[in-house]
Design a protein around this motif. Sequence first.
Motif, PDB file in Angstrom:
ATOM      1  N   LYS A  38      13.617 -46.429  26.204  1.00  0.00           N
ATOM      2  CA  LYS A  38      12.813 -45.642  25.778  1.00  0.00           C
ATOM      3  C   LYS A  38      11.661 -46.072  25.363  1.00  0.00           C
ATOM      4  CE  LYS A  38      16.440 -42.173  25.190  1.00  0.00           C
ATOM      5  NZ  LYS A  38      17.102 -41.307  24.267  1.00  0.00           N
ATOM      6  N   PRO A  39      10.466 -45.422  25.502  1.00  0.00           N
ATOM      7  CA  PRO A  39      10.023 -44.492  26.340  1.00  0.00           C
ATOM      8  C   PRO A  39      10.265 -45.051  27.908  1.00  0.00           C
ATOM      9  CG  PRO A  39       8.006 -45.447  25.715  1.00  0.00           C
ATOM     10  CD  PRO A  39       9.092 -46.007  25.135  1.00  0.00           C
ATOM     11  N   HIS A  40      10.600 -44.121  28.907  1.00  0.00           N
ATOM     12  CA  HIS A  40      10.831 -44.425  30.160  1.00  0.00           C
ATOM     13  C   HIS A  40       9.257 -44.434  30.760  1.00  0.00           C
ATOM     14  CE1 HIS A  40      14.941 -43.832  29.348  1.00  0.00           C
ATOM     15  NE2 HIS A  40      14.598 -42.373  28.881  1.00  0.00           N
ATOM     16  N   GLN A  41       9.143 -45.727  31.467  1.00  0.00           N
ATOM     17  CA  GLN A  41       7.790 -45.939  31.739  1.00  0.00           C
ATOM     18  C   GLN A  41       7.948 -46.081  33.466  1.00  0.00           C
ATOM     19  OE1 GLN A  41       5.693 -45.259  28.611  1.00  0.00           O
ATOM     20  NE2 GLN A  41       4.526 -46.292  30.150  1.00  0.00           N
ATOM     21  N   VAL A  42       6.707 -45.495  33.789  1.00  0.00           N
ATOM     22  CA  VAL A  42       6.744 -46.087  35.476  1.00  0.00           C
ATOM     23  C   VAL A  42       5.198 -45.957  35.464  1.00  0.00           C
ATOM     24  CG1 VAL A  42       6.767 -45.140  37.958  1.00  0.00           C
ATOM     25  CG2 VAL A  42       8.636 -44.437  36.257  1.00  0.00           C
ATOM     26  N   ALA A  43       4.592 -47.274  35.698  1.00  0.00           N
ATOM     27  CA  ALA A  43       3.238 -47.610  35.635  1.00  0.00           C
ATOM     28  C   ALA A  43       2.834 -47.132  34.026  1.00  0.00           C
ATOM     29  CB  ALA A  43       2.635 -47.030  36.765  1.00  0.00           C
ATOM     30  N   TRP A  70       2.697 -43.855  33.291  1.00  0.00           N
ATOM     31  CA  TRP A  70       3.190 -42.508  32.966  1.00  0.00           C
ATOM     32  C   TRP A  70       4.534 -42.880  32.104  1.00  0.00           C
ATOM     33  CZ3 TRP A  70       1.531 -43.605  38.249  1.00  0.00           C
ATOM     34  CH2 TRP A  70       0.289 -42.935  38.356  1.00  0.00           C
ATOM     35  N   THR A  71       4.843 -41.782  31.172  1.00  0.00           N
ATOM     36  CA  THR A  71       5.974 -41.897  30.591  1.00  0.00           C
ATOM     37  C   THR A  71       6.443 -40.700  31.283  1.00  0.00           C
ATOM     38  OG1 THR A  71       4.890 -42.727  28.563  1.00  0.00           O
ATOM     39  CG2 THR A  71       7.126 -41.611  28.263  1.00  0.00           C
ATOM     40  N   LEU A  72       7.845 -40.629  31.447  1.00  0.00           N
ATOM     41  CA  LEU A  72       8.788 -39.899  31.929  1.00  0.00           C
ATOM     42  C   LEU A  72       9.590 -39.284  30.773  1.00  0.00           C
ATOM     43  CD1 LEU A  72      10.381 -41.611  35.109  1.00  0.00           C
ATOM     44  CD2 LEU A  72       8.218 -40.067  35.128  1.00  0.00           C
ATOM     45  N   PRO A  73       9.826 -37.851  30.820  1.00  0.00           N
ATOM     46  CA  PRO A  73      10.566 -37.390  29.429  1.00  0.00           C
ATOM     47  C   PRO A  73      12.069 -37.835  29.826  1.00  0.00           C
ATOM     48  CG  PRO A  73       9.608 -35.664  31.046  1.00  0.00           C
ATOM     49  CD  PRO A  73       9.380 -36.981  31.763  1.00  0.00           C
ATOM     50  N   SER A  74      12.848 -38.289  28.676  1.00  0.00           N
ATOM     51  CA  SER A  74      13.931 -38.792  28.615  1.00  0.00           C
ATOM     52  C   SER A  74      15.072 -37.807  29.332  1.00  0.00           C
ATOM     53  CB  SER A  74      14.533 -38.920  27.269  1.00  0.00           C
ATOM     54  OG  SER A  74      13.930 -39.912  26.362  1.00  0.00           O
ATOM     55  N   ILE A  75      14.826 -36.497  29.193  1.00  0.00           N
ATOM     56  CA  ILE A  75      15.677 -35.403  29.928  1.00  0.00           C
ATOM     57  C   ILE A  75      15.752 -35.645  31.446  1.00  0.00           C
ATOM     58  CG2 ILE A  75      14.032 -33.636  30.096  1.00  0.00           C
ATOM     59  CD1 ILE A  75      17.573 -33.124  29.266  1.00  0.00           C
ATOM     60  N   LEU A  76      14.414 -36.153  31.958  1.00  0.00           N
ATOM     61  CA  LEU A  76      14.452 -36.477  33.412  1.00  0.00           C
ATOM     62  C   LEU A  76      15.498 -37.310  33.636  1.00  0.00           C
ATOM     63  CD1 LEU A  76      13.077 -35.343  36.074  1.00  0.00           C
ATOM     64  CD2 LEU A  76      11.358 -37.258  35.597  1.00  0.00           C
TER      65      LEU A  76
END
Length: 150
Positions: A108-113, A115-121
């Motif tokens: 965490k935080p879940h990164q894609v480039a 963008w930060t993805l919500p943990s719930i995703l």
Amino acid sequence: MELSLAVKFAILSSGIFLWIGMCTGVWKYAAIRSSPQFRAHYYIDISHRASLLYAPACLILAVLAYFSTWSATTNLLCVIANLVFFFASVLSYIIHGILKDTNNQFRKPHQVAKWTLPSILMTLFMLALIVAEVGATLVLCLGTAKFLFG
């Protein structure tokens, strides 16, 4: 020889994963050669290994679907449930390998480039993967056991 759509999809997917594994192997080799540490990025390596492991897994799904006594629709849904998550997983590994944005997609935080993805995703995706892959494979195993042992 008459093969069901489930068996055909599983066999073709096996070949596709083998090919992806070979292509990511070339990518891994190139990354190792160009790295000062002589190492490929973590997710280049994972995408390579995962693809090569999913290839025989797809053949096992093909065999289970072939022998399963459930309906063609049930077997197809079980195979597709596995294939969707196999492909999604490898695609996510390839994306992280291209971006070199993490060495642990669960950190965490879940990164894609950028963008930060919500943990719930991430949690929902992993729960769906677990239910789909484990459940669908169990259904195929039970259908095969029914064929083998009556």
